[in-house]
Design an enzyme around this catalytic site. Sequence first.
Site, PDB file in Angstrom:
ATOM      1  N   TYR A  57      18.985 -16.580  13.684  1.00 61.16           N
ATOM      2  CA  TYR A  57      18.023 -17.665  13.437  1.00 61.16           C
ATOM      3  C   TYR A  57      18.425 -18.484  12.222  1.00 61.16           C
ATOM      4  CZ  TYR A  57      14.767 -15.208  16.547  1.00 61.16           C
ATOM      5  OH  TYR A  57      14.165 -14.601  17.619  1.00 61.16           O
ATOM      6  N   ARG A  81      -7.405   3.175 -12.133  1.00 58.68           N
ATOM      7  CA  ARG A  81      -7.366   2.964 -10.686  1.00 58.68           C
ATOM      8  C   ARG A  81      -8.595   3.613 -10.053  1.00 58.68           C
ATOM      9  NH1 ARG A  81      -2.229   4.890  -7.011  1.00 58.68           N
ATOM     10  NH2 ARG A  81      -3.025   6.968  -7.505  1.00 58.68           N
ATOM     11  N   LYS A 137       1.314  11.681   2.032  1.00 57.02           N
ATOM     12  CA  LYS A 137       0.644  10.428   2.403  1.00 57.02           C
ATOM     13  C   LYS A 137       1.648   9.467   3.043  1.00 57.02           C
ATOM     14  CE  LYS A 137       1.262   8.664  -2.308  1.00 57.02           C
ATOM     15  NZ  LYS A 137       0.640   8.604  -3.647  1.00 57.02           N
ATOM     16  N   ARG A 149       1.720  17.939  -8.258  1.00 55.70           N
ATOM     17  CA  ARG A 149       1.628  17.140  -7.008  1.00 55.70           C
ATOM     18  C   ARG A 149       2.914  16.353  -6.856  1.00 55.70           C
ATOM     19  NH1 ARG A 149      -2.928  15.302  -9.685  1.00 55.70           N
ATOM     20  NH2 ARG A 149      -1.950  13.262  -9.854  1.00 55.70           N
ATOM     21  N   HIS A 187      -4.229  11.117 -12.730  1.00 57.31           N
ATOM     22  CA  HIS A 187      -2.944  10.591 -12.270  1.00 57.31           C
ATOM     23  C   HIS A 187      -2.351   9.757 -13.398  1.00 57.31           C
ATOM     24  CE1 HIS A 187       0.087   9.725  -9.362  1.00 57.31           C
ATOM     25  NE2 HIS A 187      -0.188   8.449  -9.237  1.00 57.31           N
ATOM     26  N   CYS A 232      16.603 -10.188  12.052  1.00 53.22           N
ATOM     27  CA  CYS A 232      15.538 -10.527  13.006  1.00 53.22           C
ATOM     28  C   CYS A 232      14.481  -9.421  12.985  1.00 53.22           C
ATOM     29  CB  CYS A 232      16.094 -10.657  14.421  1.00 53.22           C
ATOM     30  SG  CYS A 232      17.580 -11.654  14.562  1.00 53.22           S
ATOM     31  N   ASP A 281      13.765  -7.262  15.307  1.00 51.39           N
ATOM     32  CA  ASP A 281      14.186  -6.017  15.948  1.00 51.39           C
ATOM     33  C   ASP A 281      15.694  -5.809  15.972  1.00 51.39           C
ATOM     34  OD1 ASP A 281      11.382  -5.944  16.955  1.00 51.39           O
ATOM     35  OD2 ASP A 281      12.146  -7.641  18.117  1.00 51.39           O
TER      36      ASP A 281
HETATM   37  C1  LIG Z   1       1.267   9.319  -4.574  1.00 53.94           C
HETATM   38  C2  LIG Z   1       0.629  10.235  -5.533  1.00 53.94           C
HETATM   39  C3  LIG Z   1       1.321  11.358  -6.017  1.00 53.94           C
HETATM   40  C4  LIG Z   1       2.783  11.593  -5.769  1.00 53.94           C
HETATM   41  O1  LIG Z   1       3.548  10.748  -6.572  1.00 53.94           O
HETATM   42  P1  LIG Z   1       5.143  10.831  -6.585  1.00 53.94           P
HETATM   43  O2  LIG Z   1       5.553   9.893  -7.646  1.00 53.94           O
HETATM   44  O3  LIG Z   1       5.588  10.406  -5.231  1.00 53.94           O
HETATM   45  O4  LIG Z   1       5.476  12.250  -6.864  1.00 53.94           O
HETATM   46  C5  LIG Z   1       0.611  12.248  -6.809  1.00 53.94           C
HETATM   47  N1  LIG Z   1      -0.688  12.038  -7.097  1.00 53.94           N
HETATM   48  C6  LIG Z   1      -1.375  10.972  -6.669  1.00 53.94           C
HETATM   49  C7  LIG Z   1      -2.796  10.794  -7.040  1.00 53.94           C
HETATM   50  C8  LIG Z   1      -0.742  10.023  -5.884  1.00 53.94           C
HETATM   51  O5  LIG Z   1      -1.412   8.936  -5.472  1.00 53.94           O
END
Ligand SMILES: *Cc1c(COP(=O)(O)O)cnc(C)c1O
Length: 383
Positions: A270, A141, A43, A226, A170, A318, A320
């Site tokens: 700046y 969540r 992501k 994951r 999660h 700044c 850039d």
């Molecule tokens: C972002 C995310 C992950 C990965 O988490 P990390 O801490 O980067 O390994 C796994 N599962 C879900 C649902 C997430 O949103």
Amino acid sequence: MQTLSEPPTRWAWAEINTGALRRNTRAFKSLIGARQRLCCVVKADAYGHGAASCAKVMHAAGADMFAVATVLEGVALREAGQKLPILLLSEPPAGAIDALLEFDIMPSVYSPEFAWAYGERAASLGKVGKYHMAINTGMNRIGVHYTEVVDFRRSVDFHAGLQCDGTFTHFATADEPDGWDHQLQCKRFSEAVACLRDAGFDPGIVHCDNTPGSILNPAMHFDMIRAGIGLYGLQPCERTRAVLPLEPVMSIKARVTHTCHPAMGEGVGYGFTYRVPRTRVEICTLPIGYADGLPRVLSNRMEVLFNGRRMRQVGNICMDQCMVAISENPMHPVPEAEVGDLMTIVGRDGDAQITLDELASMCQTINYELACGFGMRLEKIYV
Ligand SMILES: *Cc1c(COP(=O)(O)O)cnc(C)c1O
């Protein structure tokens, strides 16, 4: 995949070490058994590292699935030729359903209305809409409440256009696996999955561990882990560092675009938040700024590496560009920089190193946010 060592049009870039990415991916593979899968979370453009290119490296190193946060991230992976299963980590608006089916992206599902609309559309196209059911086990969540998973499956499973490919939750506190909060989430998840099985529902691929969970709590690996941040060589917390050493994948580099020696008392940038002191100072300009992910709160606080030494960034960063001071120091004479000289904002130069963790802690944030920021505009060079 860009194969040059730096971009032809800009003297600032993000260098992505594909060897490190491959080794980190294999390190996660080595945590799990032959029958368990590795879902690589790509992501936010692979946490700023470039999703299409990183996914190719991860695929070759043993990835079994990819996870994205938005439908368009999934579409981009497919358009880049990615063939592995893609999981969307949330439930999108119903308007996304055609894209999900066209590009074979599995949504996370937790509302019956979405499930029905998805199933209807899939059936009308002669397809089966695969999904993963998200369970809310305490993070609050997203997801079906852990006490309502059987009811949820009953309310959607009759639909011939739907197929549950997986079930997941999660963790909110996987970095403290011994804590009561984490243990409670684990228990709720294990029991919810058991209830589904007892009621005759196949949960499909069962998964819950993110990076810290995968490293610190292998008992919860189930069918798949994951991993996100760890793949990019960044540690989610101090505890994981000793258990699974990882190599940082992203370095941020820039070349000096201008130098000058303002007189004592002259300001820089700046607001003149830095003024030249009595000693001779060379002000070097780097073409990287807060629109490239270099947080402005680091102004006058961060350092960059030049010839293996730390140099102070001075003046307000700044949009850039930013400036670096090379101060005359009779005790440690430092050669001054010339236009075109290389400086390292994040990464290694000789024995010196600046990490995303160092910058993140100065910003009171986490390495995740810094990595995403550097991915916004800088060109990525894959080495
Ligand atoms: C972002 C995310 C992950 C990965 O988490 P990390 O801490 O980067 O390994 C796994 N599962 C879900 C649902 C997430 O949103």
